[in-house]
Design a protein around this motif. Structure first.
Motif, mmCIF file in Angstrom:
data_model
loop_
_atom_site.group_PDB
_atom_site.id
_atom_site.type_symbol
_atom_site.label_atom_id
_atom_site.label_comp_id
_atom_site.label_asym_id
_atom_site.label_seq_id
_atom_site.Cartn_x
_atom_site.Cartn_y
_atom_site.Cartn_z
ATOM 1 N N UNK A 13 12.509 26.869 5.551
ATOM 2 C CA UNK A 13 11.976 25.963 4.524
ATOM 3 C C UNK A 13 10.463 25.856 4.643
ATOM 4 N N UNK A 14 9.973 25.807 5.869
ATOM 5 C CA UNK A 14 8.522 25.764 6.064
ATOM 6 C C UNK A 14 7.853 27.010 5.503
ATOM 7 N N UNK A 15 8.486 28.151 5.733
ATOM 8 C CA UNK A 15 7.925 29.411 5.229
ATOM 9 C C UNK A 15 7.991 29.460 3.700
ATOM 10 N N UNK A 16 9.056 28.909 3.150
ATOM 11 C CA UNK A 16 9.161 28.859 1.680
ATOM 12 C C UNK A 16 8.014 28.017 1.111
ATOM 13 N N UNK A 17 7.755 26.878 1.759
ATOM 14 C CA UNK A 17 6.659 26.020 1.288
ATOM 15 C C UNK A 17 5.313 26.726 1.438
ATOM 16 N N UNK A 18 5.139 27.434 2.547
ATOM 17 C CA UNK A 18 3.901 28.217 2.753
ATOM 18 C C UNK A 18 3.729 29.220 1.619
ATOM 19 N N UNK A 19 4.817 29.908 1.310
ATOM 20 C CA UNK A 19 4.776 30.939 0.277
ATOM 21 C C UNK A 19 4.346 30.335 -1.054
ATOM 22 N N UNK A 20 4.979 29.228 -1.426
ATOM 23 C CA UNK A 20 4.651 28.606 -2.710
ATOM 24 C C UNK A 20 3.209 28.094 -2.701
ATOM 25 N N UNK A 21 2.804 27.493 -1.587
ATOM 26 C CA UNK A 21 1.455 26.924 -1.503
ATOM 27 C C UNK A 21 0.384 28.004 -1.643
ATOM 28 N N UNK A 22 0.564 29.104 -0.919
ATOM 29 C CA UNK A 22 -0.459 30.157 -0.969
ATOM 30 C C UNK A 22 -0.415 30.927 -2.281
ATOM 31 N N UNK A 23 0.778 31.087 -2.856
ATOM 32 C CA UNK A 23 0.851 31.750 -4.171
ATOM 33 C C UNK A 23 0.063 30.931 -5.182
ATOM 34 N N UNK A 60 12.416 30.853 -7.998
ATOM 35 C CA UNK A 60 12.903 32.045 -7.282
ATOM 36 C C UNK A 60 13.212 31.715 -5.822
ATOM 37 N N UNK A 61 12.343 30.924 -5.220
ATOM 38 C CA UNK A 61 12.543 30.588 -3.805
ATOM 39 C C UNK A 61 13.775 29.710 -3.609
ATOM 40 N N UNK A 62 14.038 28.840 -4.584
ATOM 41 C CA UNK A 62 15.237 27.998 -4.486
ATOM 42 C C UNK A 62 16.505 28.860 -4.538
ATOM 43 N N UNK A 63 16.482 29.850 -5.427
ATOM 44 C CA UNK A 63 17.648 30.750 -5.518
ATOM 45 C C UNK A 63 17.821 31.486 -4.184
ATOM 46 N N UNK A 64 16.716 31.967 -3.646
ATOM 47 C CA UNK A 64 16.778 32.644 -2.343
ATOM 48 C C UNK A 64 17.342 31.699 -1.273
ATOM 49 N N UNK A 65 16.850 30.455 -1.309
ATOM 50 C CA UNK A 65 17.292 29.496 -0.290
ATOM 51 C C UNK A 65 18.780 29.190 -0.440
ATOM 52 N N UNK A 85 19.964 28.622 3.144
ATOM 53 C CA UNK A 85 18.927 27.663 3.516
ATOM 54 C C UNK A 85 19.349 26.237 3.228
ATOM 55 N N UNK A 86 20.252 26.070 2.253
ATOM 56 C CA UNK A 86 20.706 24.712 1.921
ATOM 57 C C UNK A 86 22.056 24.425 2.578
ATOM 58 N N UNK A 87 23.014 25.307 2.294
ATOM 59 C CA UNK A 87 24.347 25.172 2.886
ATOM 60 C C UNK A 87 24.578 26.441 3.702
ATOM 61 N N UNK A 88 25.027 26.322 4.948
ATOM 62 C CA UNK A 88 25.259 27.536 5.739
ATOM 63 C C UNK A 88 26.184 28.508 4.997
ATOM 64 N N UNK A 89 25.870 29.783 5.131
ATOM 65 C CA UNK A 89 26.614 30.801 4.387
ATOM 66 C C UNK A 89 28.106 30.797 4.688
ATOM 67 N N UNK A 112 18.721 37.899 -0.371
ATOM 68 C CA UNK A 112 17.768 36.838 -0.062
ATOM 69 C C UNK A 112 17.119 37.049 1.307
ATOM 70 N N UNK A 113 15.800 37.080 1.352
ATOM 71 C CA UNK A 113 15.135 37.161 2.659
ATOM 72 C C UNK A 113 15.437 35.950 3.532
ATOM 73 N N UNK A 114 15.820 34.834 2.888
ATOM 74 C CA UNK A 114 16.143 33.628 3.663
ATOM 75 C C UNK A 114 17.323 33.921 4.596
ATOM 76 N N UNK A 115 18.318 34.659 4.076
ATOM 77 C CA UNK A 115 19.482 34.982 4.899
ATOM 78 C C UNK A 115 19.053 35.782 6.132
ATOM 79 N N UNK A 116 18.216 36.781 5.900
ATOM 80 C CA UNK A 116 17.824 37.652 7.020
ATOM 81 C C UNK A 116 16.913 36.915 7.984
#
Lengths: 296, 432
Positions: free
Chosen positions: B248-258, B355-360, B365-369, B383-387
């Motif tokens: 989640x932190x990385x997702x926020x970083x991604x959105x912030x820097x984009x 897009x990041x929410x779909x990945x999550x 990222x929200x509910x364990x797979x 989703x890169x989130x899974x990996x």
């Protein structure tokens, strides 16, 4: 020396710059005067290497490609938009752009101090830029362009949206740069600025240079006559020497040389109650060249 | 390189001065890790919150009913209330305050008798929406019945009394066939002798009673083994939540820097940087380096908090470094792609977060797979989130070797490189 020849640039169907040519010798302050959309900023962007011209050539200090790093290092550009980081302090902004031009260590510190002092911002150097007034931000915008001590300076509408006090401060700064022998290309749509600061002025409209000369040369060539209005204290006894038609106690006329005409009026037997002479200026020149006013 | 470094430092400084941005990058992921960590800890019996609230109402009032209540109260899965009437219990179940109530009906004690007894009469009232918990409760009730029965058998005096009573029942039963009476009497006499003469230790072991600890032997020898872990140390639920929080932190970083790239383009600072004697590639690399370093910072800070305060322990330190580097790289690449999805901050923020929410969501990222349908788990592979989660979990608690980390780390690296190159190329084309 800056030399551009038959420069041309279009965006889609809009021809933004259409065959512009001029030369700016070292140490000259050269003005590009024209309304918004005249092609001034596009010309500067091509000169700075940000836009590639479709046709024509550019030469800056002997180099043909302004996109090359060594050419850019000698250029200082203050863009029209306030291009600053609001969450950084004034000092951090200036230092950051100084580093971008290769400054470091003592030299950087020295130049940052100079630039902030030059812009009158030393006392606010530690404050974040978002807390600055519009005029202070405009001055900082200029400081960031000058921190690396460039020989050639492009100032794109450097007084846009500033208060009269800051505008005056910026004028004094530019005059100081002129005195230091810097070559300056100055774009504006305020004729007073061009008239006060520029050695020569190119008047642009619709992407073309309509006229280029010194301010007096432009006025002489395109400004027309001065308009003189006189109100006498009584109707003159001798109206044969009047250069215009008398209406009551008032007379209005145009003259290339208003002083000899006024001297003649002094002999018509009546005193002046009110006298107004409207000399032609760059606004008149622009009106004569385009049929429109600068701010239309 | 100095210019790139200067650009990156500038961006990191801007990030740290953006309190709202910092909340999404560090604050929210930390809250996420703690919130779900405490929930999981409760569910796994690590706290009171995981116990099922159940009321018991004893209408039998026999020693067996008393023993049943005591045994049920020993269950780690149940928070038992004995102070309620049946009406009160019904009302609490209806209001969702209790999962169920159990009534020990009259006749419970005598239901253990050999000839007159039957099924132990228990009534269970449950919340119809909590079927899984009700099924779990039923299992616990069955186990408790067995424990009470075993307690009875383990008590020799009680057994002697019961055998005598059963013998008298048989002798006095006029309806029983005499031959059957002899058979039962012989059996019960032998049973009474067995209970009286068998070695105490052997008897105790045979009934599951009499161990030194006083704890009863389980009905079945079921042992729980955490197969993902090679070490036998205690598992912390935060080891599950912190990898997700890092993502989640990385997702926020991604959105912030984009968004910061668009802000620079709209605000004119990108234009100004392009006027400087540096290449466009250096400007973009500076942004990428800042995003990458911020991503690593997120990993270090969040996992640091996890390790120092919440019992997260790393099994494979080099693997964790690889996971951190590859995941930060992947999200740097994504940042570059998202930064060119629109020309305004709103466009990039909207498209990027969507897009990041779909990945999550797909990536766990929200509910364990593990809670998702199989097809969704398969779809989550995009989703890169899974990996990212898999790489971090592999290094932290799944005991992945470096070779096992190759797959997630390789995919993340590929995402990073392809995203970075694609984003840079599109940015160059838009800027031309």
């Amino acid at each position: 020396m800056i030399r551009i020849t038959n420069l041309r640039k279009s965006f889609g169907s809009l021809l933004a710059v259409d065959g512009v040519s001029f030369e700016i010798p070292p140490g000259e302050t050269f003005g590009l005067l024209g309304p918004n959309g005249a092609g001034k900023t596009t010309t500067i962007n091509m000169l700075a290497g940000l836009l590639r011209p479709e046709a024509g050539s550019i030469e800056i200090n002997g180099a043909a490609d302004p996109g090359r790093a060594e050419v850019r290092r000698g250029l200082g550009v203050a863009p029209q938009a306030l291009s600053l980081y609001g969450e950084l302090t004034g000092q951090e902004n200036v230092a950051f752009f100084g580093r971008m031009y290769g400054l470091a260590g003592e030299r950087l510190k020295e130049r940052v101090d100079w630039a902030l002092d030059f812009a009158g911002l030393t006392s606010r150097r530690k404050d974040r830029v978002r807390t600055y007034s519009g005029g202070m931000q405009r001055r900082l915008n200029l400081a960031c362009a000058l921190v690396h001590d460039p020989e050639t300076i492009f100032l794109d509408e450097p007084t846009a949206g500033v208060d009269p006090q800051s505008r005056n401060f910026i004028f004094e700064n530019i005059e100081a740069l002129k005195a230091r022998g810097r070559t300056i290309l100055y774009t504006t749509h305020y004729m007073e600025e061009a008239q006060r600061l520029c050695d020569r002025v190119a008047i642009m409209d619709h992407g073309r240079v309509l006229a280029l000369d010194t301010v007096p040369g432009l006025i002489a060539a395109h400004g027309g006559s001065s308009v003189v209005e006189v109100e006498f204290d009584r109707p003159p006894a001798d109206t044969s020497a009047l250069p215009g038609k008398l209406e009551g106690t008032r007379v209005r006329f145009e003259a290339k040389e208003p002083l000899p005409a006024l001297a003649r009026l002094g002999t018509c037997g009546a005193g002046f109650l009110h006298l107004q002479v409207q000399q032609p200026d760059l606004e008149t020149v622009f009106l004569a060249l385009t049929g429109r006013r600068l701010r239309d | 390189m100095r210019a790139i470094w200067t650009l990156a430092i500038k961006d990191l400084r801007l990030l740290t001065r953006d309190r709202f941005g910092m909340f999404w990058v560090l604050g929210f992921p930390l809250l996420f890790a703690l919130f779900f960590g405490f929930i999981y800890r409760g569910m796994s019996g690590g706290g009171d919150t995981g116990k099922m609230p159940v009321a018991i109402i004893d209408q039998d009032h026999t020693p067996d009913a008393q023993a049943f209540t005591e045994r049920l109260a020993e269950s780690k899965a149940i928070d038992l209330r004995t102070d309620l009437s049946i009406e009160q219990a019904q009302d609490l179940v209806r209001r969702g305050k209790l999962t169920a109530y159990v009534v020990i009906e009259p006749g419970f004690g005598s239901s253990w008798d050999m000839f007159t007894g039957g099924a132990a009469p228990l009534q269970v009232g449950r919340d119809p929406t909590r079927q899984a918990e009700a099924a779990y409760l039923q299992g616990i009730l069955m186990e408790t019945c067995f424990r009470v029965l075993r307690d009875r058998v383990a008590d020799r005096e009680r057994m002697h009394r019961d055998i005598r009573a059963w013998s008298e029942d048989v002798s006095g039963n006029e309806n029983m066939n005499p031959v059957q009476q002899v058979v039962f009497t012989t059996f019960l006499t032998a049973l009474d002798q067995f209970v009286g003469t068998v070695d105490a230790d052997l008897y105790g072991r045979g009934t599951g009673a009499g161990s030194d600890t006083g704890a009863a032997t389980p009905l079945a020898g079921i042992k729980e083994v955490a197969v993902a872990r090679k070490s036998q140390r205690e598992f912390s639920p935060f080891e599950i939540t912190f990898p997700s929080a890092v993502l989640w932190g990385l997702i926020a970083c991604t959105a912030t820097f984009a968004m910061s790239i668009v802000q620079e383009r709209v605000g004119g600072t990108f234009h100004r940087l392009r006027l400087a004697p540096i290449a466009r590639g250096q400007i973009v690399a500076g942004k990428g380096l800042a995003c990458f370093l911020a991503g690593l910072g997120v990993v270090v800070v969040l996992l640091g908090i996890g390790v120092l305060a919440f019992g997260v322990r790393v099994q494979n330190a080099p693997g964790l470094v690889a996971a951190a580097v590859c995941t930060a790289l992947a999200f740097t690449g994504l940042m570059m792609v998202f930064s060119v999805l629109g020309k305004t901050e709103n466009a990039v923020a909207g498209a990027g977060w969507a897009a990041l929410m779909v990945f999550a969501m797909l990536g766990g990222g929200m509910i364990p797979q593990v809670f998702m349908p199989r097809w969704m788990q398969t779809a989550g592979s995009i989703s890169p989130v899974k990996w990212g989660i898999l790489a971090f979990e592999g290094a932290i608690w799944r005991s992945f070797s470096l070779s096992e980390l190759l797959l997630p780390c390789g995919i993340l690296t590929a995402v990073g490189v392809v995203g970075y190159l694609a984003g840079t190329a599109i940015l160059a084309r838009q800027d031309a």
